[in-house]
Design an enzyme around this catalytic site. Structure first.
Site, PDB file in Angstrom:
ATOM      1  N   HIS A   5       0.826  -1.208   0.000  1.00  0.00           N
ATOM      2  CA  HIS A   5       0.000   0.000   0.000  1.00  0.00           C
ATOM      3  C   HIS A   5       0.863   1.262   0.000  1.00  0.00           C
ATOM      4  O   HIS A   5       2.059   1.225   0.295  1.00  0.00           O
ATOM      5  CB  HIS A   5      -0.921  -0.002   1.220  1.00  0.00           C
ATOM      6  N   GLU A  78      -2.037  -7.137   7.373  1.00  0.00           N
ATOM      7  CA  GLU A  78      -0.704  -7.124   7.979  1.00  0.00           C
ATOM      8  C   GLU A  78      -0.718  -7.993   9.230  1.00  0.00           C
ATOM      9  O   GLU A  78      -1.781  -8.330   9.763  1.00  0.00           O
ATOM     10  CB  GLU A  78      -0.342  -5.678   8.326  1.00  0.00           C
TER      11      GLU A  78
END
Length: 168
Positions: A5, A78
């Site tokens: 990202h 994550e």
């Protein structure tokens, strides 16, 4: 193809985000637009993303440019850093870690990657996820991961006969 990202304020400040849902900052949105530009000439069949805002927003910017919807998969998240989330490297020295293990994170992200390739055999797919998640995939494929995955960096992998291999 796995992409990290764009930047968030916590990335800029050196804070672990983990499952903490932080949005992209202005620079992160510019990084996502640049990523979309790099992928505009590719024949992308689908875009997947973690359900956390920073990955989802990056993927949506890419998807808008490519004319593709984003499929969200929470298994692409994550690592859950637990007690270390929101802390800088210096602050983490004073706090005991309690969170998801690296092995659990690897199992979860590899499982998601395998599901995605099963749905898209022979097709180019963009998966927007997190630095740690990209590193878990790299470690599973190469046996070792890059020490740092930059925001909006891309790792290209091929999948054939149930095996991931790196693409140069």
């Amino acid at each position: 193809m796995f992409a990290r990202h764009g930047e968030t304020d916590w990335n800029f400040e050196g804070r672990l985000q983990g499952h903490t849902d932080r949005p992209l900052n202005a620079y992160g949105r510019e990084q996502a637009k640049a990523l979309a530009g790099r992928l505009a000439s590719e024949d992308v069949a689908a875009i997947y993303a973690s359900d956390l805002a920073r990955a989802r927003e990056t993927a949506e910017i890419v998807g808008e440019r490519l004319g593709l919807p984003v499929v969200v998969d929470p298994d692409l998240r994550e690592k859950n850093w637990g007690t270390w989330e929101g802390l800088t490297s210096e602050e983490r020295l004073r706090v005991e870690l309690a969170g998801e293990s690296t092995a659990e994170h690897r199992e979860r992200t590899v499982r998601a990657a395998e599901r995605i390739v099963e749905r898209h055999p022979g097709q180019l797919v963009v998966v927007v996820t997190h630095g740690g998640s990209v590193r878990r995939i790299q470690a599973a494929v190469w046996g070792v991961a890059e020490p740092v995955v930059d925001n909006c960096a891309v790792s290209a992998l091929a999948h054939e006969d149930g095996i991931f291999t790196p693409v140069d």
